[in-house]
Design a protein around this motif. Structure first.
Motif, PDB file in Angstrom:
ATOM      1  N   PHE A  73     -22.790  48.977  99.104  1.00  0.00           N
ATOM      2  CA  PHE A  73     -22.958  47.521  99.012  1.00  0.00           C
ATOM      3  C   PHE A  73     -21.652  46.954  98.471  1.00  0.00           C
ATOM      4  CE2 PHE A  73     -23.437  43.739  96.469  1.00  0.00           C
ATOM      5  CZ  PHE A  73     -24.276  42.927  97.218  1.00  0.00           C
ATOM      6  N   SER A 122     -33.386  34.150  94.769  1.00  0.00           N
ATOM      7  CA  SER A 122     -34.498  33.189  94.844  1.00  0.00           C
ATOM      8  C   SER A 122     -34.407  32.281  96.073  1.00  0.00           C
ATOM      9  CB  SER A 122     -34.609  32.374  93.556  1.00  0.00           C
ATOM     10  OG  SER A 122     -33.378  31.764  93.267  1.00  0.00           O
ATOM     11  N   GLY A 123     -33.212  32.240  96.709  1.00  0.00           N
ATOM     12  CA  GLY A 123     -33.090  31.502  97.964  1.00  0.00           C
ATOM     13  C   GLY A 123     -33.975  32.099  99.060  1.00  0.00           C
ATOM     14  N   GLU A 155     -26.086  41.371  86.711  1.00  0.00           N
ATOM     15  CA  GLU A 155     -26.254  42.016  88.016  1.00  0.00           C
ATOM     16  C   GLU A 155     -25.425  43.303  88.123  1.00  0.00           C
ATOM     17  OE1 GLU A 155     -27.268  38.316  90.956  1.00  0.00           O
ATOM     18  OE2 GLU A 155     -25.245  38.310  90.158  1.00  0.00           O
ATOM     19  N   GLY A 179     -29.349  39.161 101.170  1.00  0.00           N
ATOM     20  CA  GLY A 179     -29.091  37.970 100.355  1.00  0.00           C
ATOM     21  C   GLY A 179     -29.746  38.055  98.987  1.00  0.00           C
ATOM     22  N   TYR A 208     -19.761  43.052  97.395  1.00  0.00           N
ATOM     23  CA  TYR A 208     -19.561  41.596  97.361  1.00  0.00           C
ATOM     24  C   TYR A 208     -18.175  41.382  96.752  1.00  0.00           C
ATOM     25  CZ  TYR A 208     -20.845  36.749  97.866  1.00  0.00           C
ATOM     26  OH  TYR A 208     -20.884  35.445  98.295  1.00  0.00           O
ATOM     27  N   TYR A 247     -18.298  36.283 105.757  1.00  0.00           N
ATOM     28  CA  TYR A 247     -17.109  35.890 104.981  1.00  0.00           C
ATOM     29  C   TYR A 247     -15.884  36.736 105.336  1.00  0.00           C
ATOM     30  CZ  TYR A 247     -20.843  33.951 101.976  1.00  0.00           C
ATOM     31  OH  TYR A 247     -21.948  33.308 101.486  1.00  0.00           O
ATOM     32  N   ASN A 281     -21.893  40.599 103.138  1.00  0.00           N
ATOM     33  CA  ASN A 281     -22.059  39.372 103.927  1.00  0.00           C
ATOM     34  C   ASN A 281     -20.830  39.206 104.819  1.00  0.00           C
ATOM     35  OD1 ASN A 281     -22.471  36.899 105.055  1.00  0.00           O
ATOM     36  ND2 ASN A 281     -23.330  35.981 103.192  1.00  0.00           N
ATOM     37  N   LEU A 339     -35.042  36.083  88.606  1.00  0.00           N
ATOM     38  CA  LEU A 339     -35.446  36.117  90.022  1.00  0.00           C
ATOM     39  C   LEU A 339     -34.201  36.101  90.902  1.00  0.00           C
ATOM     40  CD1 LEU A 339     -38.339  36.386  91.079  1.00  0.00           C
ATOM     41  CD2 LEU A 339     -38.109  34.075  91.923  1.00  0.00           C
ATOM     42  N   ASP A 340     -33.692  37.287  91.120  1.00  0.00           N
ATOM     43  CA  ASP A 340     -32.495  37.437  91.953  1.00  0.00           C
ATOM     44  C   ASP A 340     -32.852  37.171  93.418  1.00  0.00           C
ATOM     45  OD1 ASP A 340     -29.821  38.562  92.676  1.00  0.00           O
ATOM     46  OD2 ASP A 340     -31.088  40.069  93.631  1.00  0.00           O
ATOM     47  N   PHE A 361     -28.203  43.343 105.210  1.00  0.00           N
ATOM     48  CA  PHE A 361     -27.895  42.419 104.110  1.00  0.00           C
ATOM     49  C   PHE A 361     -29.054  41.445 103.927  1.00  0.00           C
ATOM     50  CE2 PHE A 361     -25.767  38.859 101.963  1.00  0.00           C
ATOM     51  CZ  PHE A 361     -25.100  39.553 100.962  1.00  0.00           C
TER      52      PHE A 361
HETATM   53  P1  AFP Z   1     -29.492  33.751  94.087  1.00  0.00           P
HETATM   54  O1  AFP Z   1     -30.237  34.543  93.042  1.00  0.00           O
HETATM   55  O2  AFP Z   1     -28.895  32.480  93.547  1.00  0.00           O
HETATM   56  O3  AFP Z   1     -30.293  33.543  95.345  1.00  0.00           O
HETATM   57  O4  AFP Z   1     -28.178  34.613  94.502  1.00  0.00           O
HETATM   58  C1  AFP Z   1     -28.328  35.903  94.973  1.00  0.00           C
HETATM   59  C2  AFP Z   1     -27.030  36.622  94.838  1.00  0.00           C
HETATM   60  O5  AFP Z   1     -26.460  36.442  93.571  1.00  0.00           O
HETATM   61  C3  AFP Z   1     -27.166  38.126  95.119  1.00  0.00           C
HETATM   62  O6  AFP Z   1     -28.423  38.631  94.826  1.00  0.00           O
HETATM   63  C4  AFP Z   1     -26.802  38.255  96.573  1.00  0.00           C
HETATM   64  O7  AFP Z   1     -26.300  39.518  96.901  1.00  0.00           O
HETATM   65  C5  AFP Z   1     -25.773  37.167  96.737  1.00  0.00           C
HETATM   66  O8  AFP Z   1     -26.105  36.149  95.810  1.00  0.00           O
HETATM   67  C6  AFP Z   1     -25.743  36.608  98.121  1.00  0.00           C
HETATM   68  O9  AFP Z   1     -24.744  35.641  98.205  1.00  0.00           O
HETATM   69  P2  AFP Z   1     -24.336  34.987  99.612  1.00  0.00           P
HETATM   70  O10 AFP Z   1     -25.450  34.055  99.978  1.00  0.00           O
HETATM   71  O11 AFP Z   1     -23.038  34.317  99.345  1.00  0.00           O
HETATM   72  O12 AFP Z   1     -24.207  36.122 100.597  1.00  0.00           O
END
Ligand code: AFP
Length: 317
Positions: free
Chosen positions: A246, A118-119, A264, A230, A248, A204, A201, A115-116, A228
């Protein structure tokens, strides 16, 4: 021709390749798509059942485990565990890979981020599942470079549920039809449009390497839009549909990048290249990187080939 479901598509694709035409590979991919339909159902019911919020545990990356992370991980393990041809399962959520079948029967390694993003769950934003499949024939385990992937894909659980996959014969996209419970073919052989959109993002900015800062400065006034989510899966899906790039990059907090190479960056790179795009860590192609650890991280720059080239010109100066 009628409705083309993903199961039919996979079987038809595999029958074109004599070496994988045994049906075993199709059986494996159908396990992944079954799991993703089950995860989609959980995601849709998240606000109704008691599956929103954190479990109270942290994963190997020190991140809070969400209840849906945990459920998605278990669903994939269950659906792949009885396939008979899966030797190793490695999940972003687990410290160590799970060995299911040591012998020759366990031919495939499946790596996934269950679950990418998940936040995003608690705020009903998109989340996704990403997977990568490797072949153990030839002696490799889970630590193989991305160029050896035999399949990769993702499912984005957004305003609709969409799956995209590749077995090295282009990228194909399917939409989940909830009335019949099946992924139905939407687009075959997707290519990334050029698109003036960047996904990064930008909060940063000060932490990024100079080349990225120079490139971001240059985009202003050039007609770019920023998007973006997340969640890499959601951003990458948007990129496949609308184009752009994209990134990061490495940051002070994540000097080697935040995204995981095996769960990923590699699957996204395979899909991007199959859709005519490029994926690099800023120096070398993502799929040429030889992993040394299961949870290794990498910077990632992916998208339309000419958009990636533009960023790389700034990185090189
Ligand atoms: P989670 O799966 O822990 O929510 O992380 C998502 C992730 O790995 C990726 O899908 C996003 O592009 C990235 O983190 C976002 O990271 P930031 O919150 O640092 O922008």
């Amino acid at each position: 021709m009628g409705v083309i479901t993903i199961d039919r598509h996979i079987i038809e694709q595999q029958s074109k390749i004599p070496t994988t035409a045994s049906g075993q590979f199709s059986w494996l991919l159908c396990g992944i798509t079954l799991a993703c339909r089950m995860i989609a159902s959980h995601v849709r019911h998240a606000g109704l059942a008691d599956i929103v919020g954190a479990t109270g545990e942290t994963n190997i990356h020190g991140e809070e485990v969400q209840k849906l992370d945990d459920a998605a991980n278990r669903i994939l393990q269950e659906c792949l565990g009885y396939r008979g041809n899966v030797g190793i399962i490695a999940s972003e959520e687990d410290d160590e890979p799970i060995v299911i079948e040591e012998g020759e029967d366990g031919r495939y390694v499946v790596l996934f981020d269950p679950l990418d993003g998940s936040g995003n769950i608690d705020s009903a934003m998109p989340v996704g599942t990403i997977f990568s499949v490797l072949d153990r024939q030839g002696g490799g385990g889970a630590l193989q470079p991305g160029c050896q992937q035999v399949a990769a894909g993702y499912v984005v659980y957004g305003s609709s549920t969409v799956l995209a996959y590749t077995t090295g014969e282009g990228v194909h996209m399917f939409t989940l039809d909830p009335s019949i419970g099946a992924f139905v073919l939407a687009r075959e052989r997707v290519t990334i449009p050029e698109g003036k959109v960047y996904s990064i993002n930008e909060a940063y900015y000060r932490d990024f390497p100079k080349g990225y800062r120079d490139w971001l400065d240059w985009t202003k006034g050039e007609g770019y839009k920023a998007r973006f989510h997340g969640a890499l899966v959601a951003d990458f899906h948007r990129l496949l549909v609308d184009g752009g790039v994209f990134a990061y990059p490495e940051t002070g907090k994540h000097p080697k990048g935040k995204l995981r190479l095996l769960y990923e960056a590699n699957p996204v790179a395979f899909l991007a290249e199959q859709a005519g795009g490029k994926a690099t860590d800023g120096e070398v192609p993502i799929m040429s990187k030889r992993p040394t650890a299961l949870h290794e991280r990498t910077p990632l720059l992916v998208g339309h080939a000419s958009q990636v080239d533009t960023v790389q010109r700034f990185l090189a100066t």
